[in-house]
Motif scaffolding. Structure first.
Motif, PDB file in Angstrom:
ATOM      1  N   PHE A   1      45.990  28.011  38.426  1.00  0.00           N
ATOM      2  CA  PHE A   1      45.163  28.714  39.417  1.00  0.00           C
ATOM      3  C   PHE A   1      44.501  29.953  38.806  1.00  0.00           C
ATOM      4  O   PHE A   1      43.957  30.802  39.522  1.00  0.00           O
ATOM      5  CB  PHE A   1      46.009  29.148  40.623  1.00  0.00           C
ATOM      6  CG  PHE A   1      46.308  28.032  41.605  1.00  0.00           C
ATOM      7  CD1 PHE A   1      45.496  26.910  41.708  1.00  0.00           C
ATOM      8  CD2 PHE A   1      47.410  28.115  42.445  1.00  0.00           C
ATOM      9  CE1 PHE A   1      45.771  25.894  42.616  1.00  0.00           C
ATOM     10  CE2 PHE A   1      47.694  27.114  43.361  1.00  0.00           C
ATOM     11  CZ  PHE A   1      46.876  25.999  43.442  1.00  0.00           C
ATOM     12  N   GLY A   2      44.574  30.084  37.492  1.00  0.00           N
ATOM     13  CA  GLY A   2      43.921  31.222  36.822  1.00  0.00           C
ATOM     14  C   GLY A   2      44.497  32.556  37.265  1.00  0.00           C
ATOM     15  O   GLY A   2      43.767  33.527  37.455  1.00  0.00           O
ATOM     16  N   GLN A   3      45.820  32.611  37.440  1.00  0.00           N
ATOM     17  CA  GLN A   3      46.440  33.829  37.992  1.00  0.00           C
ATOM     18  C   GLN A   3      46.739  34.876  36.915  1.00  0.00           C
ATOM     19  O   GLN A   3      47.797  34.869  36.302  1.00  0.00           O
ATOM     20  CB  GLN A   3      47.704  33.451  38.776  1.00  0.00           C
ATOM     21  CG  GLN A   3      47.348  32.717  40.072  1.00  0.00           C
ATOM     22  CD  GLN A   3      48.546  32.269  40.886  1.00  0.00           C
ATOM     23  OE1 GLN A   3      49.658  32.217  40.362  1.00  0.00           O
ATOM     24  NE2 GLN A   3      48.315  31.917  42.144  1.00  0.00           N
TER      25      GLN A   3
ATOM     26  N   GLY B   1      40.280  34.905  45.866  1.00  0.00           N
ATOM     27  CA  GLY B   1      41.538  35.031  45.142  1.00  0.00           C
ATOM     28  C   GLY B   1      42.160  36.406  45.194  1.00  0.00           C
ATOM     29  O   GLY B   1      42.113  37.160  44.226  1.00  0.00           O
TER      30      GLY B   1
ATOM     31  N   LEU C   1      43.015  44.151  44.738  1.00  0.00           N
ATOM     32  CA  LEU C   1      41.577  44.433  44.896  1.00  0.00           C
ATOM     33  C   LEU C   1      41.215  44.436  46.384  1.00  0.00           C
ATOM     34  O   LEU C   1      40.391  45.244  46.834  1.00  0.00           O
ATOM     35  CB  LEU C   1      40.761  43.379  44.117  1.00  0.00           C
ATOM     36  CG  LEU C   1      39.249  43.548  44.077  1.00  0.00           C
ATOM     37  CD1 LEU C   1      38.836  44.894  43.508  1.00  0.00           C
ATOM     38  CD2 LEU C   1      38.609  42.423  43.230  1.00  0.00           C
TER      39      LEU C   1
ATOM     40  N   LEU D   1      39.626  34.643  50.452  1.00  0.00           N
ATOM     41  CA  LEU D   1      40.012  33.229  50.358  1.00  0.00           C
ATOM     42  C   LEU D   1      41.036  33.039  49.252  1.00  0.00           C
ATOM     43  O   LEU D   1      40.757  33.370  48.099  1.00  0.00           O
ATOM     44  CB  LEU D   1      38.792  32.366  50.020  1.00  0.00           C
ATOM     45  CG  LEU D   1      37.593  32.430  50.970  1.00  0.00           C
ATOM     46  CD1 LEU D   1      36.423  31.654  50.376  1.00  0.00           C
ATOM     47  CD2 LEU D   1      37.983  31.848  52.319  1.00  0.00           C
TER      48      LEU D   1
ATOM     49  N   ILE E   1      43.742  30.173  47.503  1.00  0.00           N
ATOM     50  CA  ILE E   1      44.157  28.762  47.481  1.00  0.00           C
ATOM     51  C   ILE E   1      45.677  28.609  47.498  1.00  0.00           C
ATOM     52  O   ILE E   1      46.208  27.619  48.009  1.00  0.00           O
ATOM     53  CB  ILE E   1      43.562  28.059  46.230  1.00  0.00           C
ATOM     54  CG1 ILE E   1      43.645  26.539  46.362  1.00  0.00           C
ATOM     55  CG2 ILE E   1      44.260  28.504  44.952  1.00  0.00           C
ATOM     56  CD1 ILE E   1      42.899  25.773  45.283  1.00  0.00           C
TER      57      ILE E   1
ATOM     58  N   LYS F   1      42.489  28.966  51.673  1.00  0.00           N
ATOM     59  CA  LYS F   1      41.513  27.893  51.447  1.00  0.00           C
ATOM     60  C   LYS F   1      40.971  27.917  50.029  1.00  0.00           C
ATOM     61  O   LYS F   1      40.859  28.986  49.420  1.00  0.00           O
ATOM     62  CB  LYS F   1      40.370  28.088  52.455  1.00  0.00           C
ATOM     63  CG  LYS F   1      39.526  26.854  52.625  1.00  0.00           C
ATOM     64  CD  LYS F   1      38.677  26.922  53.865  1.00  0.00           C
ATOM     65  CE  LYS F   1      37.890  25.639  54.005  1.00  0.00           C
ATOM     66  NZ  LYS F   1      37.013  25.642  55.146  1.00  0.00           N
ATOM     67  N   ASP F   2      40.622  26.754  49.528  1.00  0.00           N
ATOM     68  CA  ASP F   2      39.971  26.607  48.224  1.00  0.00           C
ATOM     69  C   ASP F   2      38.506  27.043  48.371  1.00  0.00           C
ATOM     70  O   ASP F   2      37.769  26.474  49.180  1.00  0.00           O
ATOM     71  CB  ASP F   2      40.062  25.121  47.828  1.00  0.00           C
ATOM     72  CG  ASP F   2      39.396  24.822  46.500  1.00  0.00           C
ATOM     73  OD1 ASP F   2      38.643  25.677  45.985  1.00  0.00           O
ATOM     74  OD2 ASP F   2      39.626  23.724  45.982  1.00  0.00           O
TER      75      ASP F   2
ATOM     76  N   LEU G   1      37.779  36.847  39.358  1.00  0.00           N
ATOM     77  CA  LEU G   1      37.684  35.396  39.538  1.00  0.00           C
ATOM     78  C   LEU G   1      38.742  34.620  38.760  1.00  0.00           C
ATOM     79  O   LEU G   1      39.125  35.034  37.662  1.00  0.00           O
ATOM     80  CB  LEU G   1      36.301  34.902  39.081  1.00  0.00           C
ATOM     81  CG  LEU G   1      35.116  35.209  39.995  1.00  0.00           C
ATOM     82  CD1 LEU G   1      33.823  34.716  39.359  1.00  0.00           C
ATOM     83  CD2 LEU G   1      35.286  34.591  41.380  1.00  0.00           C
ATOM     84  N   PRO G   2      39.178  33.474  39.336  1.00  0.00           N
ATOM     85  CA  PRO G   2      39.980  32.546  38.536  1.00  0.00           C
ATOM     86  C   PRO G   2      39.052  31.923  37.479  1.00  0.00           C
ATOM     87  O   PRO G   2      38.064  31.266  37.828  1.00  0.00           O
ATOM     88  CB  PRO G   2      40.460  31.511  39.571  1.00  0.00           C
ATOM     89  CG  PRO G   2      39.577  31.659  40.768  1.00  0.00           C
ATOM     90  CD  PRO G   2      38.927  32.999  40.714  1.00  0.00           C
TER      91      PRO G   2
ATOM     92  N   TYR H   1      39.004  29.497  35.449  1.00  0.00           N
ATOM     93  CA  TYR H   1      38.780  28.053  35.244  1.00  0.00           C
ATOM     94  C   TYR H   1      37.639  27.515  36.117  1.00  0.00           C
ATOM     95  O   TYR H   1      37.143  26.426  35.859  1.00  0.00           O
ATOM     96  CB  TYR H   1      40.090  27.272  35.484  1.00  0.00           C
ATOM     97  CG  TYR H   1      40.510  27.133  36.933  1.00  0.00           C
ATOM     98  CD1 TYR H   1      40.401  25.926  37.617  1.00  0.00           C
ATOM     99  CD2 TYR H   1      41.016  28.222  37.641  1.00  0.00           C
ATOM    100  CE1 TYR H   1      40.788  25.812  38.949  1.00  0.00           C
ATOM    101  CE2 TYR H   1      41.409  28.114  38.951  1.00  0.00           C
ATOM    102  CZ  TYR H   1      41.292  26.900  39.602  1.00  0.00           C
ATOM    103  OH  TYR H   1      41.665  26.794  40.920  1.00  0.00           O
TER     104      TYR H   1
HETATM  105  N1  SAM Z   1      42.630  39.524  42.929  1.00  0.00           N
HETATM  106  C1  SAM Z   1      43.914  39.427  42.253  1.00  0.00           C
HETATM  107  C2  SAM Z   1      43.991  40.503  41.193  1.00  0.00           C
HETATM  108  O1  SAM Z   1      42.930  40.964  40.753  1.00  0.00           O
HETATM  109  O2  SAM Z   1      45.087  40.881  40.822  1.00  0.00           O
HETATM  110  C3  SAM Z   1      44.147  38.044  41.644  1.00  0.00           C
HETATM  111  C4  SAM Z   1      43.066  37.545  40.728  1.00  0.00           C
HETATM  112  S1  SAM Z   1      43.512  36.088  39.841  1.00  0.00           S
HETATM  113  C5  SAM Z   1      42.490  36.228  38.404  1.00  0.00           C
HETATM  114  C6  SAM Z   1      42.658  34.768  40.666  1.00  0.00           C
HETATM  115  C7  SAM Z   1      43.126  34.478  42.084  1.00  0.00           C
HETATM  116  O3  SAM Z   1      42.348  33.383  42.597  1.00  0.00           O
HETATM  117  C8  SAM Z   1      44.577  34.029  42.230  1.00  0.00           C
HETATM  118  O4  SAM Z   1      45.140  34.661  43.336  1.00  0.00           O
HETATM  119  C9  SAM Z   1      44.474  32.522  42.467  1.00  0.00           C
HETATM  120  O5  SAM Z   1      45.565  31.975  43.163  1.00  0.00           O
HETATM  121  C10 SAM Z   1      43.167  32.442  43.245  1.00  0.00           C
HETATM  122  N2  SAM Z   1      42.485  31.141  43.182  1.00  0.00           N
HETATM  123  C11 SAM Z   1      42.483  30.247  42.150  1.00  0.00           C
HETATM  124  N3  SAM Z   1      41.722  29.187  42.445  1.00  0.00           N
HETATM  125  C12 SAM Z   1      41.206  29.405  43.678  1.00  0.00           C
HETATM  126  C13 SAM Z   1      40.353  28.655  44.539  1.00  0.00           C
HETATM  127  N4  SAM Z   1      39.849  27.468  44.170  1.00  0.00           N
HETATM  128  N5  SAM Z   1      40.043  29.156  45.762  1.00  0.00           N
HETATM  129  C14 SAM Z   1      40.553  30.365  46.159  1.00  0.00           C
HETATM  130  N6  SAM Z   1      41.369  31.119  45.386  1.00  0.00           N
HETATM  131  C15 SAM Z   1      41.694  30.654  44.158  1.00  0.00           C
END
Ligand code: SAM
Length: 291
Positions: free
Chosen positions: A26-28, A56, A62, A76, A78, A101-102, A127-128, A130
């Motif tokens: 999930f690009g966390q 995300g 944030l 939003l 996921i 939601k995605d 942003l994630p 990927y």
């Molecule tokens: N905003 C937080 C921060 O800055 O600490 C987390 C950022 S992290 C790079 C990306 C976030 O996007 C994660 O919470 C992840 O679960 C979420 N995410 C990944 N794919 C997603 C999708 N398709 N739709 C919504 N959220 C998504």
């Protein structure tokens, strides 16, 4: 502001309390630097009039920073596992709505009608990585629902968005972004600002969506079809890529003729062409196709 979420100590404490493990899929990569968060909110120019759309929220770092300045934040996420965590970390804010939601399955136009009286959002996100390109492309095309995007992306992707002709970074993403938006790289962010650390440097970039595209074209679909062909086979000449992939139902000579009529050398490669040149060429094809 209530206690900030984005410190290494608090982030670790939340992880332990909920038994949360970061999901690479999930690009966390969560931000653990409050200065970076403040700089993102500054760059986005958020005011108390704005409804912000975040993608995300992670643990809400944030989201919290933005909610302090905005009228409302719609976010939003996921990952279902993050929802109870966000309910706790953001409990003090009544101007935040988390939607499980995605983002890629979400119709942003519909969201703006449902949640913001049809008015456009300012998008803010770490942003994630990927899915950076599909998210940005979708938002650019839905420009009626978005006024600006201030997003953390890989540094290399930010550079590709800003690149011009004849640079190795210049490609279909550069053309699409510069067609719809004016860009500014706000800051470079080192891996040490995230938990876990990404392998590469990141950048915050702001895309301000233009009222009108930077190039006036008769048919946007045709313009982007030609751009896609031109960069699909970067090493080939424009003439050869358009013959192989253009599906114009024209002979090589005829295609060469159109290229020359646009004031271009038929041996030119897409990577040397400006947005304006792509626009002129696309209109020449449009005129012939619709003769
Ligand atoms: N905003 C937080 C921060 O800055 O600490 C987390 C950022 S992290 C790079 C990306 C976030 O996007 C994660 O919470 C992840 O679960 C979420 N995410 C990944 N794919 C997603 C999708 N398709 N739709 C919504 N959220 C998504």
């Amino acid at each position: 502001m209530t206690e900030r979420i984005a410190t290494p100590i608090r982030t670790r404490a939340i992880m332990e309390r909920y038994g949360f493990n970061f999901k690479k899929g999930f690009g966390q990569n969560f931000l653990i630097d409050t200065n970076v968060l403040d700089n993102i909110a500054d760059a986005a120019g958020i005011t108390s009039e704005d409804t912000v759309l975040e993608i995300g929220p992670g643990f809400g770092s944030l989201t919290q920073t933005v909610a302090e300045r905005a009228k409302k934040v719609i976010s939003l996420e996921i990952d279902t596992k993050l929802i109870p965590i966000l309910n706790e970390t953001l409990a003090d804010y009544n101007n935040i709505e988390i939607i499980n939601k995605d983002v890629l399955k979400c119709d942003i136009d519909e969201l703006s009608r449902e949640k913001n009286d049809g008015k456009p959002f300012k998008v803010v996100a770490n942003l994630p990585y990927y899915i950076t390109t599909p998210i940005i492309m979708d938002m650019l095309e839905k420009h009626s629902a978005v006024t600006s995007m201030t997003v953390m992306v890989q540094k290399e992707v930010a550079e590709r968005m800003q690149a011009g002709p004849k640079s190795s970074d210049y490609g279909a993403l550069s053309v699409a972004v510069q067609f719809y938006a004016d860009t500014n790289i706000d800051m470079i962010v080192q891996p040490s600002c995230f938990m876990p650390r990404p392998k590469v440097a990141s950048a915050v970039i702001t895309l301000k969506l233009r009222d009108k595209p930077s190039v006036d074209v008769k048919d946007k679909k045709l313009f982007f079809h030609i751009v896609k062909c031109a960069f699909g086979q970067r090493r080939k000449t424009l003439l050869n890529t358009l013959c192989n992939q253009g599906n114009f139902n024209m002979t090589k000579e005829e295609i060469g003729e159109v290229i020359r009529s646009a004031g271009l050398d038929e041996r030119i490669r897409g990577e040397a062409m400006s947005l304006q040149e792509f626009g002129i060429l696309s209109d020449k094809f449009y005129n012939i196709i619709n003769k």
